[in-house]
Design an enzyme around this catalytic site. Structure first.
Site, PDB file in Angstrom:
ATOM      1  N   GLN A 265       0.876  -1.179   0.000  1.00 15.81           N
ATOM      2  CA  GLN A 265       0.000   0.000   0.000  1.00 15.81           C
ATOM      3  C   GLN A 265       0.906   1.220   0.000  1.00 15.81           C
ATOM      4  O   GLN A 265       1.854   1.276   0.778  1.00 15.81           O
ATOM      5  CB  GLN A 265      -0.870  -0.006   1.261  1.00 15.81           C
ATOM      6  CG  GLN A 265      -1.907   1.081   1.332  1.00 15.81           C
ATOM      7  CD  GLN A 265      -3.284   0.605   0.908  1.00 15.81           C
ATOM      8  OE1 GLN A 265      -3.863  -0.257   1.520  1.00 15.81           O
ATOM      9  NE2 GLN A 265      -3.800   1.166  -0.161  1.00 15.81           N
TER      10      GLN A 265
ATOM     11  N   THR B  60      -0.650  -2.791   7.290  1.00 12.70           N
ATOM     12  CA  THR B  60      -0.636  -4.248   7.167  1.00 12.70           C
ATOM     13  C   THR B  60      -1.565  -4.630   6.022  1.00 12.70           C
ATOM     14  O   THR B  60      -2.362  -5.540   6.125  1.00 12.70           O
ATOM     15  CB  THR B  60      -1.000  -4.874   8.530  1.00 12.70           C
ATOM     16  OG1 THR B  60      -0.095  -4.328   9.505  1.00 12.70           O
ATOM     17  CG2 THR B  60      -0.816  -6.381   8.547  1.00 12.70           C
ATOM     18  N   HIS B  61      -1.472  -3.896   4.926  1.00 13.70           N
ATOM     19  CA  HIS B  61      -2.341  -4.104   3.775  1.00 13.70           C
ATOM     20  C   HIS B  61      -1.584  -4.812   2.661  1.00 13.70           C
ATOM     21  O   HIS B  61      -1.663  -4.419   1.502  1.00 13.70           O
ATOM     22  CB  HIS B  61      -2.912  -2.776   3.287  1.00 13.70           C
ATOM     23  CG  HIS B  61      -3.606  -1.984   4.368  1.00 13.70           C
ATOM     24  ND1 HIS B  61      -3.957  -0.671   4.228  1.00 13.70           N
ATOM     25  CD2 HIS B  61      -4.020  -2.348   5.604  1.00 13.70           C
ATOM     26  CE1 HIS B  61      -4.555  -0.243   5.343  1.00 13.70           C
ATOM     27  NE2 HIS B  61      -4.593  -1.241   6.193  1.00 13.70           N
ATOM     28  N   ASN B  62      -0.822  -5.850   3.020  1.00 18.45           N
ATOM     29  CA  ASN B  62      -0.114  -6.639   2.015  1.00 18.45           C
ATOM     30  C   ASN B  62      -1.141  -7.455   1.238  1.00 18.45           C
ATOM     31  O   ASN B  62      -2.094  -7.955   1.826  1.00 18.45           O
ATOM     32  CB  ASN B  62       0.867  -7.599   2.691  1.00 18.45           C
ATOM     33  CG  ASN B  62       1.683  -6.912   3.780  1.00 18.45           C
ATOM     34  OD1 ASN B  62       1.128  -6.491   4.784  1.00 18.45           O
ATOM     35  ND2 ASN B  62       2.958  -6.797   3.581  1.00 18.45           N
TER      36      ASN B  62
END
Lengths: 260, 594
Positions: free
Chosen positions: B348, B520-522
């Site tokens: 992101q 934590t937007h993997n």
């Protein structure tokens, strides 16, 4: 006055990450990641690194030698100095917080991945040094005192504030880095740890009398801010509380030890 | 290795998607085992305010996260570098324990724009194929917004999302997001209250002709009972939200939406502290099937759990890792461009601008989704070849927003890092004078996918189970840097219009820094696709190559959108599960013909 330390602190080799993990220690550790959960019959390094300590009086130094403590105390006093606006990181006992942090199992790296091989890497790849934070402190403080002697003729703690700042700046700007000298990494670690010690819950040994939270204007940990939601940001006149209550309750429980 | 009695399905990972799988399959009467590597976590006693309100433990020491000593990845910027292990938690924070990352999330619960699901065709149609750099592998999703809409609606009602609808069945509603895809219904709860800073943002954005709306928040704005009968209480804005579990039953998580019901169902056995190390595979070619899962329990005992179906429901990285170490599906090869497991990894592109104000804010008050947003610069909501866009056009966009999450004191005292870290009298001045007067205008930027950005197995470093670590090859490419620059320019405009003085700005460019927390937007790595040559799973989450393995989570996303992923993670999972129960359970077979 510097507090009394251990007579024989662990050597660097004992603090370096030679331990090899087993599945058993890992899985036992898992049970403790949140302290309220798990199987109390096992201890674990990861768990102790993350779980809060029990509230206990500040006593003798747990990790630092007197000389190491003097260095860290002097540096913390430059990082967030006492001045006409009030006390600073040293007065808040940030160095005692760091002492406790480094005394924990794994020297502050119990939860890290510390298997080799270790390669220098790039700064954007993060910590790649084969040292725990505890070993980094133990190794680098004498190196920085040597640099202080060579440049200014005395140990860091005995330098003028201006010379202390000059040495800290040289550390930060990587001017003292060399093959076996991780001065800039140590600088970043020490600054981070000092801020943690100034601003974390007093439970952890720093932020004495909420010096840090008074400095920043944080009224403490409260569960319901609804009455102040539409308060236009005006200061909130409430006594500061941490997880264990007011400064008095921490004082009664933590400061009646043998500390400085 | 000892064997457990066979079950219908085994779930690897009991977080946001795993609990939805358990709910659907127990409702269908199946026998299920759920494996979770972390401990059981529940609102009481684990998330109580007297436990949670500890910034040091939960932010600095990552008390709810997977620790690198348990599991980590190696990282490099490109294939010419040697990947090195991420030794401390850094750019992303993966949740550990029941509930997973849906325990510590901020609760920002956005739908994606309808055009996000046809990103490639939309941008090609609008600007010509030349807008896509040669190495960009972003593609259309297999699923459409219209297909997902009922499942967005269902997920938002499970979570009790608080928000303001902007478009109900094509009717635009003042105060909501005019760029929103048509909704079938209102949000289940009205939007959260506002604070001074979000009101200032709203006013400034409105005066600039933009369309601000309140962030859809998975914090309840009033007492709420969800369709499963699970109850939530209104948020009290304690400020210990993103990064923490909620002790007030106010922030949605599996614990406050699904778990109290599903844990009572007879078909489910949950085994915590149990690490799924690999999927047992059999057969070749069209007959390739999963036979069950091998896991290690807290007594260090290794077990085989035979099952008819395997649901891979861990975090993005761990979904990909589990498939790769199990040889389930063909690993992606960036040189030939063949193979599917590990391709189209994306992150992101989060940027921001910090402003100093005369006004005072009490920034410790907050909630993870307490914010105002504009979508004017997301996806193709603006003209990517128009006057606002200087220089070369780019693919993608993102929201611009102001959030008051609740800034705790350690975070509020740290300025810069490395050679630029502030210390000394200047640090003390900033601590004393800026904490109450600083606000951040931020952009959650999309991240496109690229041929040479991918996940595979590391050749050198191993985890404590002897498995190779997952290797992340990732950097920020020029397209995404241009987009980030554009979005942060917009952040600066709005912050100035609010009356702020710009302190600093950060639009993302390479080299990517794995040490600085971002989001934590993997996503990506097991992406969904319309045909088997374009991804790992079909639109129902079923693997093309192994039809009895289903993969749920953001690892299905072919690239990342300009907003937070969780609503779409929930909707795609519920959408897939409906088809699994309707068609796969009566007659196990591929749900989409290859």
């Amino acid at each position: 006055m510097a507090p009394t330390s251990h007579s024989s602190p662990p050597k660097i080799e004992e603090l370096e990450p030679r331990w090899r993990l087993t599945r058993r220690t890992i899985l036992r550790g898992l049970a403790f990641v949140v302290a309220a959960v798990g199987l109390p019959r096992f201890g674990s390094a990861i768990a102790r690194a993350i779980a809060p300590p029990t509230l206990q009086p500040i006593g003798p130094l747990e990790f630092f030698t007197d000389a190491e403590y003097a260095f860290v105390a002097a540096a913390s006093a430059r990082f967030v100095p006492a001045n006409d606006t009030g006390p600073g990181a040293l007065e808040a006992d940030a160095p005692r917080y760091i002492d406790r942090k480094l005394a924990a199992p794994g020297g502050g790296a119990a939860a890290w991945y510390m298997d080799g091989p270790f390669e220098p890497g790039m700064p954007t790849q993060g910590w790649q040094v084969d040292l725990t934070p505890a070993a980094l402190y133990r190794r680098t403080i004498p190196q920085m005192n040597n640099a202080a002697k060579n440049l200014y003729g005395a140990d860091f703690k005995d330098l003028s504030a201006a010379n202390q700042d000059a040495l800290l700046t040289a550390m930060q700007k990587k001017e003292l880095d060399a093959d076996s000298i991780h001065a800039s990494l140590f600088f970043a670690t020490l600054l981070n740890d000092t801020i943690e010690g100034l601003m974390s819950d007093p439970l952890y040994g720093g932020n004495k009398d909420f010096i840090g939270w008074k400095m920043i204007g944080f009224p403490g940990v409260r569960y319901n801010w609804l009455p102040w939601l539409d308060h236009e940001g005006e200061p909130i006149d409430l006594p500061i509380v941490g997880m264990y209550g007011t400064a008095e309750s921490y004082g009664a429980r933590m400061r009646k030890g043998t500390g400085p | 290795m000892r064997h457990k009695p066979p079950v219908d399905a085994v779930i690897c990972g009991f977080g946001a998607t795993g609990v939805l799988v358990a709910e659907a399959l127990t409702r269908a009467g199946l026998s299920i085992v759920a494996l979770e590597r972390g401990p059981m976590l529940n609102t009481a006693p684990d998330f109580q305010p007297s436990v949670m309100q500890d910034e040091l433990r939960f932010q600095n020491r990552h008390g709810l996260m997977v620790q690198p000593r348990l599991s980590t990845q190696t990282f490099r910027h490109n294939a010419s570098e040697t990947a090195l292990p991420i030794r401390r938690v850094g750019a992303w924070q993966i949740g550990l324990g029941v509930g997973g990352s849906a325990v510590h999330w901020a609760g920002q619960c956005f739908r994606y724009s309808p055009n996000e699901f046809r990103l490639r065709s939309q941008f090609e149609h609008q600007y010509g194929p030349g807008i896509f750099p040669q190495d960009m592998t972003s593609q259309d999703w297999a699923v459409t917004y219209d297909e997902l809409e009922p499942y967005y609606d269902r997920f938002e009602k499970l979570l009790g999302v608080s928000g303001q609808a902007g478009n109900i069945k094509g009717r635009l509603i003042e105060g909501g997001n005019p760029f929103e895809g048509p909704r079938s219904d209102e949000y289940p709860n009205p939007p959260l209250a506002r604070v001074k800073a979000t009101r200032m943002f709203d006013k400034a954005a409105r005066e600039m002709g933009l369309s601000p709306y309140p962030c859809p928040a998975a914090q309840a704005s009033r007492p709420y009972t969800n369709p499963l009968g699970v109850r939530m209480g209104p948020c009290t804005f304690c400020g210990f939200c993103s990064g923490y579990g909620c002790g007030n039953y106010s922030k949605s998580s599996p614990q406050t939406s699904v778990l109290p019901v599903v844990l009572q169902r007879s078909g489910l056995e949950l085994r915590t502290l149990s690490v799924a190390t690999h999927i047992l595979m059999s057969g070749k070619g069209k007959d390739r099937r999963a036979k069950g899962v091998v896991y290690v329990d807290a007594q260090n005992e290794e077990w085989v759990q035979p099952a008819e179906m395997v649901f891979v429901c861990a975090f993005t990285m761990d979904n990909v890792h589990l498939l790769l170490v199990s040889s389930a599906g063909t690993a992606y090869d960036p040189v030939s461009g063949t193979g599917q497991i590990g391709r189209n990894y994306a992150f992101q592109i989060w940027g921001y601008a910090n402003f100093l104000f005369k006004e005072r804010f009490n920034p410790f008050i907050g909630a993870g989704a307490l914010g105002q947003i504009v979508d004017n610069y997301d996806c193709d909501n603006f003209d990517h070849a128009g006057p606002l866009v200087t220089g070369k056009p780019f693919v993608g966009g993102g929201y611009v927003a102001l959030f008051q999450y609740g800034t705790p004191p350690i975070a509020g005292s740290s300025f810069g890092s490395g050679e630029t870290a502030v210390w000394g009298a200047e640090l003390k001045r900033k601590i004393r004078e800026e904490y109450h007067h600083v606000q951040q205008v931020q952009s959650m930027g999309a991240n496109q996918s690229y041929r040479d950005v991918f996940l595979d197995l590391d050749p050198t470093y191993k985890d404590s189970f002897g498995r190779p670590l997952l290797r992340v090859t990732y950097d920020i490419k020029p397209n995404d840097h241009r987009m980030s620059n554009f979005l942060v320019d917009r952040c600066v405009e709005i912050g100035r219009a609010m009356g702020g003085t710009l302190l600093d700005r950060n639009s993302r460019k390479g080299p990517f820094d794995v040490t600085v927390f971002q989001t934590t937007h993997n996503c990506g790595g097991t992406i969904q696709s319309a045909t088997p040559d374009k991804g790992a799973v079909n639109k129902f989450g079923q693997m093309w190559e192994v039809p009895n393995i289903f993969v749920y989570g953001a690892s299905q996303f072919p690239q990342n959108a300009g907003r937070n992923p969780t609503d779409t993670v929930g909707a795609t999972t519920l959408f897939g599960l409906d088809e699994v129960t309707r068609r796969y359970l009566p007659s196990p077979a591929p749900l989409v013909d290859a």
